[in-house]
Design a protein around this motif. Structure first.
Motif, PDB file in Angstrom:
ATOM      1  N   MET A 124       0.922  -1.280   0.053  1.00 46.43           N
ATOM      2  CA  MET A 124       0.058  -0.047  -0.008  1.00 46.43           C
ATOM      3  C   MET A 124       0.987   1.471   0.109  1.00 46.43           C
ATOM      4  N   ARG A 125       1.862   1.202   1.009  1.00 46.30           N
ATOM      5  CA  ARG A 125       2.612   2.667   1.034  1.00 46.30           C
ATOM      6  C   ARG A 125       3.743   2.728  -0.045  1.00 46.30           C
ATOM      7  N   GLU A 126       4.359   1.535  -0.742  1.00 47.43           N
ATOM      8  CA  GLU A 126       5.556   1.601  -1.593  1.00 47.43           C
ATOM      9  C   GLU A 126       4.724   1.548  -3.066  1.00 47.43           C
ATOM     10  N   ILE A 127       3.694   0.932  -3.223  1.00 47.60           N
ATOM     11  CA  ILE A 127       3.441   0.509  -4.795  1.00 47.60           C
ATOM     12  C   ILE A 127       2.028   1.028  -5.016  1.00 47.60           C
ATOM     13  N   PHE A 128       0.879   0.889  -4.118  1.00 50.40           N
ATOM     14  CA  PHE A 128      -0.487   0.956  -4.484  1.00 50.40           C
ATOM     15  C   PHE A 128      -0.635   2.566  -4.607  1.00 50.40           C
ATOM     16  N   LEU A 129      -0.352   3.157  -3.532  1.00 49.48           N
ATOM     17  CA  LEU A 129      -0.593   4.701  -3.462  1.00 49.48           C
ATOM     18  C   LEU A 129       0.131   5.489  -4.443  1.00 49.48           C
ATOM     19  N   PRO A 130       1.246   5.296  -4.415  1.00 49.40           N
ATOM     20  CA  PRO A 130       2.336   6.046  -5.225  1.00 49.40           C
ATOM     21  C   PRO A 130       2.002   5.739  -6.690  1.00 49.40           C
ATOM     22  N   THR A 131       1.461   4.415  -7.001  1.00 48.57           N
ATOM     23  CA  THR A 131       0.964   4.301  -8.480  1.00 48.57           C
ATOM     24  C   THR A 131      -0.321   5.324  -8.817  1.00 48.57           C
ATOM     25  N   VAL A 132      -0.966   5.297  -7.952  1.00 41.46           N
ATOM     26  CA  VAL A 132      -2.286   6.108  -8.394  1.00 41.46           C
ATOM     27  C   VAL A 132      -1.975   7.640  -8.331  1.00 41.46           C
ATOM     28  N   ALA A 133      -1.016   7.935  -7.230  1.00 43.22           N
ATOM     29  CA  ALA A 133      -0.588   9.476  -7.356  1.00 43.22           C
ATOM     30  C   ALA A 133       0.173   9.742  -8.629  1.00 43.22           C
ATOM     31  N   ALA A 134       1.069   8.642  -9.155  1.00 37.54           N
ATOM     32  CA  ALA A 134       1.917   8.918 -10.203  1.00 37.54           C
ATOM     33  C   ALA A 134       1.035   9.022 -11.436  1.00 37.54           C
ATOM     34  N   MET A 135      -0.193   8.366 -11.721  1.00 31.62           N
ATOM     35  CA  MET A 135      -0.988   8.284 -12.552  1.00 31.62           C
ATOM     36  C   MET A 135      -1.676   9.766 -12.650  1.00 31.62           C
ATOM     37  N   ASN A 136      -2.156  10.182 -11.503  1.00 27.73           N
ATOM     38  CA  ASN A 136      -2.572  11.708 -11.143  1.00 27.73           C
ATOM     39  C   ASN A 136      -1.363  12.635 -11.726  1.00 27.73           C
ATOM     40  N   ALA A 137      -0.121  12.480 -11.356  1.00 28.41           N
ATOM     41  CA  ALA A 137       0.624  13.549 -11.682  1.00 28.41           C
ATOM     42  C   ALA A 137       0.898  13.447 -13.155  1.00 28.41           C
ATOM     43  N   GLU A 138       0.774  12.529 -13.909  1.00 28.94           N
ATOM     44  CA  GLU A 138       0.880  12.395 -15.512  1.00 28.94           C
ATOM     45  C   GLU A 138      -0.069  12.713 -16.207  1.00 28.94           C
ATOM     46  N   GLY A 139      -1.172  13.258 -15.272  1.00 27.41           N
ATOM     47  CA  GLY A 139      -2.463  13.766 -16.085  1.00 27.41           C
ATOM     48  C   GLY A 139      -3.421  12.510 -16.768  1.00 27.41           C
ATOM     49  N   CYS A 140      -3.229  11.262 -16.192  1.00 26.94           N
ATOM     50  CA  CYS A 140      -4.120  10.341 -16.692  1.00 26.94           C
ATOM     51  C   CYS A 140      -4.602   9.773 -15.487  1.00 26.94           C
ATOM     52  N   PRO A 141      -5.328  10.176 -14.490  1.00 30.43           N
ATOM     53  CA  PRO A 141      -5.884   9.449 -13.476  1.00 30.43           C
ATOM     54  C   PRO A 141      -6.543   8.221 -13.889  1.00 30.43           C
ATOM     55  N   PHE A 142      -6.130   7.073 -13.062  1.00 27.83           N
ATOM     56  CA  PHE A 142      -6.755   5.695 -13.161  1.00 27.83           C
ATOM     57  C   PHE A 142      -8.043   5.392 -12.464  1.00 27.83           C
ATOM     58  N   LYS A 143      -9.029   5.217 -12.960  1.00 26.15           N
ATOM     59  CA  LYS A 143     -10.336   4.574 -12.488  1.00 26.15           C
ATOM     60  C   LYS A 143     -10.763   3.455 -12.864  1.00 26.15           C
ATOM     61  N   GLY A 144     -10.791   2.400 -11.922  1.00 18.43           N
ATOM     62  CA  GLY A 144     -11.389   1.161 -12.453  1.00 18.43           C
ATOM     63  C   GLY A 144     -10.767   0.270 -11.559  1.00 18.43           C
ATOM     64  N   CYS A 145     -10.432  -1.092 -12.130  1.00 22.59           N
ATOM     65  CA  CYS A 145      -9.679  -2.001 -11.346  1.00 22.59           C
ATOM     66  C   CYS A 145      -8.290  -2.150 -11.730  1.00 22.59           C
ATOM     67  N   LEU A 146      -7.255  -1.640 -10.820  1.00 20.38           N
ATOM     68  CA  LEU A 146      -5.667  -1.694 -11.095  1.00 20.38           C
ATOM     69  C   LEU A 146      -5.312  -2.907 -10.535  1.00 20.38           C
ATOM     70  N   TYR A 147      -4.805  -3.922 -11.345  1.00 19.63           N
ATOM     71  CA  TYR A 147      -4.172  -5.110 -11.049  1.00 19.63           C
ATOM     72  C   TYR A 147      -2.782  -4.972 -10.974  1.00 19.63           C
ATOM     73  N   PHE A 148      -2.389  -5.198  -9.801  1.00 21.92           N
ATOM     74  CA  PHE A 148      -0.935  -5.400  -9.583  1.00 21.92           C
ATOM     75  C   PHE A 148      -0.360  -6.641  -9.296  1.00 21.92           C
ATOM     76  N   GLY A 149       0.586  -7.070 -10.475  1.00 18.48           N
ATOM     77  CA  GLY A 149       1.398  -8.387 -10.509  1.00 18.48           C
ATOM     78  C   GLY A 149       2.612  -8.129  -9.587  1.00 18.48           C
ATOM     79  N   LEU A 150       2.591  -8.760  -8.509  1.00 25.56           N
ATOM     80  CA  LEU A 150       3.536  -8.495  -7.766  1.00 25.56           C
ATOM     81  C   LEU A 150       4.716  -9.671  -7.429  1.00 25.56           C
ATOM     82  N   MET A 151       5.971  -9.396  -7.187  1.00 27.28           N
ATOM     83  CA  MET A 151       6.895 -10.455  -6.644  1.00 27.28           C
ATOM     84  C   MET A 151       7.268 -10.139  -5.492  1.00 27.28           C
ATOM     85  N   VAL A 152       7.285 -10.859  -4.431  1.00 22.92           N
ATOM     86  CA  VAL A 152       7.688 -10.726  -2.970  1.00 22.92           C
ATOM     87  C   VAL A 152       9.061 -11.003  -2.815  1.00 22.92           C
ATOM     88  N   THR A 153       9.976 -10.125  -3.316  1.00 24.17           N
ATOM     89  CA  THR A 153      11.748 -10.777  -3.279  1.00 24.17           C
ATOM     90  C   THR A 153      12.138 -10.616  -2.008  1.00 24.17           C
TER      91      THR A 153
END
Ligand code: AMP
Ligand code: GLY
Length: 426
Positions: A246-275
Motif C-alpha cells: 500500500m505504502r510503496e506501490i499502490f498509493l504511489p502508483t495512483v498518485a503517479a497516474m494523477n501526476a502524469e495527467g491520466c488518473p486511473f479509475k477502475g480495477c488496477l491489477y498489481f502483479g507483484l513479486m515478493v523478493t
C-alpha cells in the motif's frame, strides 16, 4: 437498471454473476458474451474490440451503466467513447489504460516515481537488443511492449534463449506490432501475488489477494498462458507485505497516474513479486485479472455494482469494500495444445459439475445442434469456495473431474504451492 458488460470470457462471467446480485439490476447485456454467459445475460455478437459496433449498439439500446472488462477495448478507448455518449462506465480511459497497454510506459512510470520494480532497458532496435543480451546478466526477461494475451514474456535462462526471444519478438513478429519494442529486464525471484484493487483516482481499496498459475504444466513448467488456475487469498501476502505494498506501490502508483495527467479509475491489477528486498511490481494490468476474478469476486461481500458506481462517481472513500473470511480455488479447464494451437468445437460433457461448483465459461459456444462446445484455449473455470484452502481445492478438483471433452487438459496442482506455504507458516 440495464447494465452493459463488454467482453466474453470467464472474468466477464464472474463479473456478470456478481452484478446480478443487485436487485436494482433488471437486465445485463454482454458484448459478445459466450454460451455460458447466455444463461445470465443477453449476449449480442459484437466483438469486444469493435468499438464502433459497441457505440452503435449503445446508441440504439441505451444502458444505465457499462463495465468494460478486457484490456483491448480499454486500450482502444471504449470508455472514452461511451463517456462521450454520456454513459457511466467502470474502467479506465485509453490514456490510463497505457499502464497495461505499454510496458515501456509502465516501466518508465515506475522509474520516475520510485516504485519498486525490476531494473530494465528498453529497445526499439533489434540489433541493439541483440548486442545487449550478449553481455547482460542472465537469467533475463524479454517482454514485448504491447498487449500479447499474457504470452509476450519470455524468461531466458541462457544467452541463446535471450537471443531467440529478441529475434522472435522484434524480427519474426511473434507478437505482431506489440513486439516491435521490447523491455529487457532483470530476473526477479520470489513468490508471486496478484492484487486487484478498486481505485477512483483518490483512494485505493485492494481486494482479497490471489495466486495465479501461469505456466501450462504441473510444477510450473512449459510456456506461459493467460492463467491455468487461481487460489485466494494468497498466503504470501501477509499483513506486513500488504502494508508495504500500500505504502510503496499502490498509493504511489495512483498518485503517479494523477501526476502524469491520466488518473486511473477502475480495477488496477498489481502483479507483484515478493523478493528478499521487498515487494516489486512485475506488471500492471488495467482491468480485473482472468482467472483471478473467478476466485476474488465469489469472496466479495459488498455489492459489486455499488462499488463500481462509486469508482465512476469518485466516491469510493465512502463505499465499503468487504470480503468474506473464506478461501477460493479456480481450476481452468483448457483445450489440448493451449497456449499453442488447439481444436475448437469439441462437445463438452459437464457431468454433475454445475451442482458441485460455480462454473465460469471462458471459451464456449454452441454447435449447430445446440450442444455446448469448446470455442477457445481456456474453456471453463471450475470454482469452489470453502472455509479453508485444502477444502476449496478438493471441491474444485472433484467438480473438474466431472467434466469431459476430447483433448481437455488442466493442471493438477493448483493451490499446491500455497498449501505448502501455509503448512510452513504453522
Ligand atoms: P507478465 O505478462 O508481465 O505478467 O509476465 C508473465 C510472467 O512472467 C509473470 O507472471 C512472472 O511469472 C514472469 N515474469 C515476468 N517478469 C519477470 C521478472 N522480471 N522476473 C521473473 N519472472 C518474471
Ligand atoms: N491472470 C493474469 C492476467 O489476467 O493478466
Amino acid at each position: 437498471m440495464k447494465i452493459l458488460v463488454v467482453g466474453g470470457g470467464g472474468r466477464e462471467h464472474a463479473i456478470i454473476k456478481a452484478l446480478k446480485q443487485n436487485p436494482e439490476v433488471t437486465g445485463i447485456v454482454a458484448l459478445p458474451g459466450n454460451a455460458g454467459i447466455a444463461a445470465d445475460a443477453e449476449c449480442v455478437p459484437v466483438k469486444a474490440t469493435d468499438i464502433d459496433g459497441i457505440v452503435d449498439y449503445v446508441k440504439s439500446h441505451p444502458v444505465d451503466f457499462a463495465v468494460v472488462a478486457p484490456d483491448d477495448p480499454l486500450a482502444l478507448g471504449c470508455v472514452d467513447r461511451l463517456h462521450a455518449l454520456g454513459v457511466k462506465c467502470f474502467g479506465p480511459d485509453a490514456k490510463a489504460a497505457r499502464i497495461e497497454a505499454s510496458k515501456v510506459f509502465a516501466k518508465d512510470l515506475m522509474k520516475k516515481y520510485g516504485i519498486p520494480t525490476a531494473a530494465y532497458e528498453t529497445f526499439d532496435d533489434a540489433g541493439r537488443a541483440l548486442d545487449y543480451v550478449k553481455t547482460c546478466p542472465i537469467p533475463v526477461v524479454v517482454k514485448a511492449d504491447g498487449l500479447a494475451l499474457g504470452k509476450g514474456v519470455t524468461i531466458c535462462f541462457t544467452r541463446d534463449e535471450a537471443d531467440s526471444a529478441v529475434r522472435a519478438a522484434m524480427l519474426d513478429g511473434a507478437f505482431g506490432a506489440s513486439g516491435s519494442r521490447v523491455v529487457i529486464e532483470e530476473y526477479l525471484e520470489g513468490p508471486e501475488v496478484s492484487v486487484l484493487a478498486f481505485t477512483d483516482g483518490h483512494v485505493v481499496k485492494p481486494m482479497v489477494s490471489s495466486m495465479d498459475h501461469k505456466r501450462v504444466g504441473d510444477g510450473d513448467v512449459g510456456p506461459n498462458t493467460g492463467g491455468m488456475g487461481t487460489i485466494a487469498p494468497n498466503p504470501c501476502y501477509t499483513p506486513q507485505v500488504a502494508e508495504r505494498c500500500m505504502r510503496e506501490i499502490f498509493l504511489p502508483t495512483v498518485a503517479a497516474m494523477n501526476a502524469e495527467g491520466c488518473p486511473f479509475k477502475g480495477c488496477l491489477y498489481f502483479g507483484l513479486m515478493v523478493t528478499k528486498d521487498g515487494p516489486k511490481v512485475i506488471e500492471y494490468n488495467c482491468r480485473f485479472g482472468d482467472p483471478e476474478t473467478q476466485v476474488v469476486l465469489p469472496l466479495l461481500k459488498s455489492d459489486l455494482l455499488t462499488v463500481m458506481m462509486a469508482v465512476e462517481d469518485e466516491t469510493l472513500a465512502d463505499t465499503p469494500v468487504e470480503f468474506a473470511e473464506g478461501t477460493a480455488c479456480c481450476v481452468m479447464l483448457a483445450s489440448g495444445g493451449y497456449p499453442g494451437k488447439y481444436d475448437k468445437g469439441k462437445v463438452i460433457d459437464l457431468g454433475n459439475a454445475e451442482a458441485m461448483a460455480e462454473i465460469f465459461h471462458s471459451g464456449t459456444g454452441r454447435s449447430d445442434k445446440g450442444q455446448l462446445v469448446t470455442a477457445g484455449g481456456r474453456v471453463l473455470g471450475v470454482c469452489c469456495t470453502a472455509d479453508n484452502l485444502q477444502t476449496a481445492i478438493e471441491r474444485a478438483y472433484r467438480a473438474a473431474a466431472e467434466v469431459r471433452w476430447e483433448g481437455m487438459i488442466y493442471r493438477k496442482d493448483i493451490g499446491k504451492r500455497a498449501l505448502g506455504i501455509l503448512a510452513d507458516s504453522f
